[in-house]
Design an enzyme around this catalytic site. Structure first.
Site, mmCIF file in Angstrom:
data_model
loop_
_atom_site.group_PDB
_atom_site.id
_atom_site.type_symbol
_atom_site.label_atom_id
_atom_site.label_comp_id
_atom_site.label_asym_id
_atom_site.label_seq_id
_atom_site.Cartn_x
_atom_site.Cartn_y
_atom_site.Cartn_z
ATOM 1 N N LYS A 299 0.894 -1.427 -0.088
ATOM 2 C CA LYS A 299 -0.074 0.229 0.341
ATOM 3 C C LYS A 299 0.667 1.515 0.406
ATOM 4 C CE LYS A 299 -3.566 -1.627 2.931
ATOM 5 N NZ LYS A 299 -4.746 -1.741 1.788
ATOM 6 N N ARG A 373 -10.163 -11.524 2.331
ATOM 7 C CA ARG A 373 -10.663 -12.965 1.981
ATOM 8 C C ARG A 373 -10.614 -14.500 1.684
ATOM 9 N NH1 ARG A 373 -11.116 -9.715 -4.054
ATOM 10 N NH2 ARG A 373 -10.831 -8.003 -2.333
HETATM 11 N N1 BES Z 1 -8.443 -3.370 3.810
HETATM 12 C C1 BES Z 1 -8.367 -3.458 2.601
HETATM 13 C C2 BES Z 1 -9.173 -2.768 3.193
HETATM 14 C C3 BES Z 1 -9.622 -1.528 3.956
HETATM 15 C C4 BES Z 1 -9.683 -0.345 2.957
HETATM 16 C C5 BES Z 1 -9.942 -1.288 5.054
HETATM 17 C C6 BES Z 1 -9.156 1.377 3.874
HETATM 18 C C7 BES Z 1 -10.378 -0.483 5.704
HETATM 19 C C8 BES Z 1 -10.669 0.835 5.056
HETATM 20 C C9 BES Z 1 -8.373 -4.956 2.494
HETATM 21 O O1 BES Z 1 -7.593 -5.736 2.462
HETATM 22 C C10 BES Z 1 -8.094 -3.997 1.433
HETATM 23 O O2 BES Z 1 -6.227 -3.840 0.564
HETATM 24 N N2 BES Z 1 -9.188 -4.194 -0.168
HETATM 25 C C11 BES Z 1 -8.124 -3.668 -1.219
HETATM 26 C C12 BES Z 1 -8.787 -4.529 -2.188
HETATM 27 C C13 BES Z 1 -8.062 -4.665 -3.140
HETATM 28 C C14 BES Z 1 -6.939 -5.091 -3.499
HETATM 29 C C15 BES Z 1 -9.021 -5.523 -4.400
HETATM 30 C C16 BES Z 1 -9.306 -2.842 -1.357
HETATM 31 O O3 BES Z 1 -10.179 -2.294 -0.892
HETATM 32 O O4 BES Z 1 -8.613 -1.756 -1.969
HETATM 33 MN MN MN Z 2 -5.416 -5.368 1.823
#
Ligand code: BES
Ligand code: MN
Ligand code: ZN
Length: 521
Positions: A299, A373
Site C-alpha cells: 500500500k 477474503r
Molecule cells: N483492509 C483493506 C480494506 C480497507 C480499506 C479497510 C480501507 C479499511 C479501510 C483490504 O485488505 C484491501 O486492501 N482491499 C483492497 C482490495 C483490492 C486490492 C482488490 C482495496 O479495497 O483496495
Molecule cells: Mn489488504
C-alpha cells in the site's frame, strides 16, 4: 537444506500476554447511579424540553415555576428552540433549589417518536460539565421504560470511552471532569435489572474498541489470541488452531497470507453454550488482520497506520462473545477469528501464486492486498464443516470500495438468505448500527474466474465489494450466510454522541440485538 519456516509464534497463547487491561475505559472515574424521582442531589440538574420549551409537568413542579420561566427567558435570549440534540445552560439565581440547569431539547413530535435512547444517553453525558449531574428522565411526551433508561445509561457510558493508555501526560480528553451521573427514574430497581444486560454489552463494545485502537506492535496475532483466550473466565471455551493444526487442515489460503509475517498466524475458536444441547449453534466469523501493509502489492505510505484497524471484524466477534457470555445469553454461539499479519517479506506470497484452500478449491493471487477474503475463505469453510451452524455471519474490513458506496454511514450487507438479511436490517434500524444490502450473484461470481485456478482473488476495477463477497460465497457451502463489510463503520470513525474515538466498536450492539430478538428461547 530446504528453506526453514520461521518459528511459528502464534501458538497456544502465553497467559503472560493477557496484560492488556481495559484501561482505556474511564469507568473508574465515571459512575452512573439510578435514583427515584424527587431525591435532591447536589450538582447540575439536567432537564428535558420539547420544542414548546416545556419540561414534563412533574419536572416543572420539581424545579418550580420561577425556573420554568427562566428557561423560557434564556431560550429567547439564546435563540434556543428545543430542537432535538440541542442544549443550553441556565444559571439560576440564589434561592432556587439548584444552581444550574442544563436544558436538553427533544424536538417535535416526530423527533420524539423516533427517539434513539442510546444517542440521547451520549448527548446527556456529553453535555454534563460539572463534577456531578442529575438527569431527570421524565421526558415530556415520551414514555421512558426501564429498558429505555438502560439504553440511555449505555449511551452515556459509551460516550465516556477514550483510549489514552499510551499518553504519558493524561489530559481528560474533553471529558470535562464529570465523575458522577445520576439518572433520576421512576423505578430504579427495574432499571438496575434492565441495565445489567446493557452493562455486558458495554463491556463487549469497550473490549472491541480497545482491540481496534491498540497499536500493531503491541497487538499481534498471538496477543490477540490471548485476548480471546481470556474469555474463558466468562465460561467461553476457547481453542487455538496454530500453524501446525492449520497445515493439517489444509488452510492454504490463510497460511499464504500469514507466511509473510515473522509473527505467524492462527485461528481462535470461541464457544458459548448457553442454549439447549440439541440446538445447532449460530456462528460469527471475523477478519483479524492485525496489520495490513498490502504485502508484496504494498500500500502507499499515506494513511497506512490506519491498517492497524484491519482486525475490527475479529474485535467485534470477541466483543460480542464477551457480551453474550457475560449476560448469559440463552443461545449456542461460535465465534471464529482468523488472525494474521499481511507483510512483505522474503517469504511473503507473490502475485501469481496459487494456493489451495481447506475446501480443496484453488485461488490465484492477483493482488496480495486482497488478503482478507483469503483468510475468511478458510475460516468460513472450517466453521460450516465442523459446526454445521444455523447461520454464519462474517464481519470484515474487507474493501475500500464499500467506503466509496456507503461512506461511513452503513455497513455493506451481502447475503444468500433473505430472512437473515431482513433480520439484520431490522436489528440495524433498532440499534442505529445500520446495514445496506448490496448485490451478489452470478454476474459478480463470473468476474473472479481465473485463467489458471478455480478463481482469482480480485475481480477488476468495478464492483469491488461485491466481487469480494462473491469469493466468500464460494466457501459457505449453502449455509445461510451474511457478510458485513465494515471497512467504513468500524475504524477511523467520525465522532458521534456515543463514539468519540477512532474505533467505534461497531457491530457488537447490532449482533447482540439480532441474537436477543431471534435466537434466544
Ligand atoms: N483492509 C483493506 C480494506 C480497507 C480499506 C479497510 C480501507 C479499511 C479501510 C483490504 O485488505 C484491501 O486492501 N482491499 C483492497 C482490495 C483490492 C486490492 C482488490 C482495496 O479495497 O483496495
Ligand atoms: Mn489488504
Ligand atoms: Zn485488509
Amino acid at each position: 537444506m530446504p528453506y526453514m519456516m520461521p518459528v511459528t509464534k502464534c501458538a497456544v497463547p502465553n497467559p503472560a500476554l493477557v496484560h492488556l487491561q481495559q484501561e482505556g475505559f474511564m469507568a473508574d472515574s465515571f459512575k452512573i447511579d439510578f435514583q427515584p424521582h424527587g431525591k435532591v442531589e447536589t450538582g447540575d440538574l439536567i432537564v428535558f424540553v420539547g420544542d414548546n420549551l416545556k419540561p414534563a409537568p412533574a419536572v416543572a413542579k420539581q424545579i418550580g415555576s420561577k425556573a420554568v420561566d427562566l428557561i423560557a427567558k434564556a431560550a429567547a435570549a439564546e435563540n434556543f428552540k428545543g430542537k432535538a440534540k440541542s442544549a443550553m445552560t441556565v444559571v439560576l439565581p440564589n434561592g432556587l433549589s439548584v444552581d444550574r440547569l442544563i436544558v436538553i431539547g427533544l424536538g417535535g413530535e416526530t423527533d420524539r417518536a423516533e427517539m434513539d435512547f442510546v444517542q440521547l444517553g451520549g448527548l446527556i453525558s456529553g453535555k454534563a460539565n460539572g463534577k456531578s449531574a442529575t438527569a431527570v428522565l421524565d421526558l415530556p411526551g415520551i414514555d421512558v421504560s426501564p429498558e429505555a433508561v438502560a439504553e440511555i445509561a449505555l449511551g452515556a457510558q459509551m460516550r465516556r470511552y477514550s483510549f489514552d493508555r499510551y499518553k504519558t501526560k493524561k489530559d481528560d480528553n474533553g471529558q470535562k471532569g464529570v465523575t458522577r451521573l445520576v439518572l433520576s427514574v421512576a423505578d430504579p430497581a427495574a432499571v438496575k435489572k434492565a441495565y445489567k444486560a446493557q452493562e455486558s454489552v458495554l463491556q463487549g463494545i469497550t473490549l472491541a474498541r480497545d482491540l481496534v485502537n491498540e497499536p500493531p506492535n503491541v497487538l499481534g496475532p498471538q496477543e490477540f489470541a490471548a485476548r480471546a483466550q481470556a474469555l474463558t473466565k466468562l465460561g467461553v471455551e476457547v481453542e487455538i488452531l496454530d500453524e501446525k493444526a492449520m497445515k493439517k487442515l489444509g488452510m492454504g489460503a490463510l497460511l499464504g497470507v500469514a507466511q509473510g509475517s515473522a509473527r505467524g498466524g492462527c485461528v481462535a475458536i470461541m464457544r458459548w453454550n448457553g442454549g439447549k444441547a440439541s440446538d445447532k449453534p449460530i456462528a460469527f466469523i471475523g477478519k483479524g488482520v492485525v496489520f495490513d501493509t498490502g504485502g508484496i502489492s504494498i500500500k502507499p505510505a499515506a494513511g497506512m497506520e490506519d491498517m492497524k484497524g484491519d482486525m475490527a471484524g475479529a474485535a467485534c466477534v470477541v466483543g460480542l462473545m464477551h457480551a453474550l457470555a457475560s449476560r448469559k445469553a440463552r443461545a449456542n454461539v461460535i465465534g471464529a477469528i482468523g488472525l494474521v499479519e499481511n507483510m512483505p517479506d522474503g517469504n511473503a506470497q507473490r502475485p501469481g501464486d496459487i494456493v489451495t484452500t481447506m475446501s480443496g478449491q484453488t485461488i490465484e493471487i492477483i493482488n496480495t492486498d486482497a488478503e482478507g477474503r483469503l483468510v475468511l475463505a478458510d475460516v468460513l469453510w472450517y466453521v460450516q464443516d465442523r459446526f454445521k451452524p444455523k447461520f454464519m455471519i462474517d464481519l470484515a474490513t474487507l474493501t475500500g470500495a464499500i467506503l466509496v458506496a456507503l461512506a461511513q454511514e452503513y455497513a455493506g450487507l451481502f447475503s444468500n438468505n433473505d430472512e437473515l438479511a431482513e433480520r439484520l436490517a431490522a436489528a440495524g434500524k433498532a440499534t442505529g448500527e445500520r446495514v445496506w444490502r448490496m448485490p451478489i450473484g452470478p454476474e459478480f461470481d463470473k468476474m473472479i474466474e481465473s485463467k489458471f485456478a478455480d478463481m482469482k482473488n480480485t475481480g477488476g476495477r468495478f464492483g469491488g465489494s461485491s466481487t469480494a463477497a462473491a469469493l466468500l460465497q464460494r466457501f459457505v457451502n449453502d449455509v445461510p450466510w451474511a457478510h458485513l463489510d465494515i471497512a467504513g463503520t468500524a475504524m477511523g470513525s467520525p465522532q458521534t454522541e456515543i463514539s468519540r474515538g477512532w474505533a467505534s466498536g461497531w457491530g457488537v450492539r447490532l449482533l447482540d440485538r439480532l441474537v436477543r430478538d431471534h435466537y434466544e428461547d
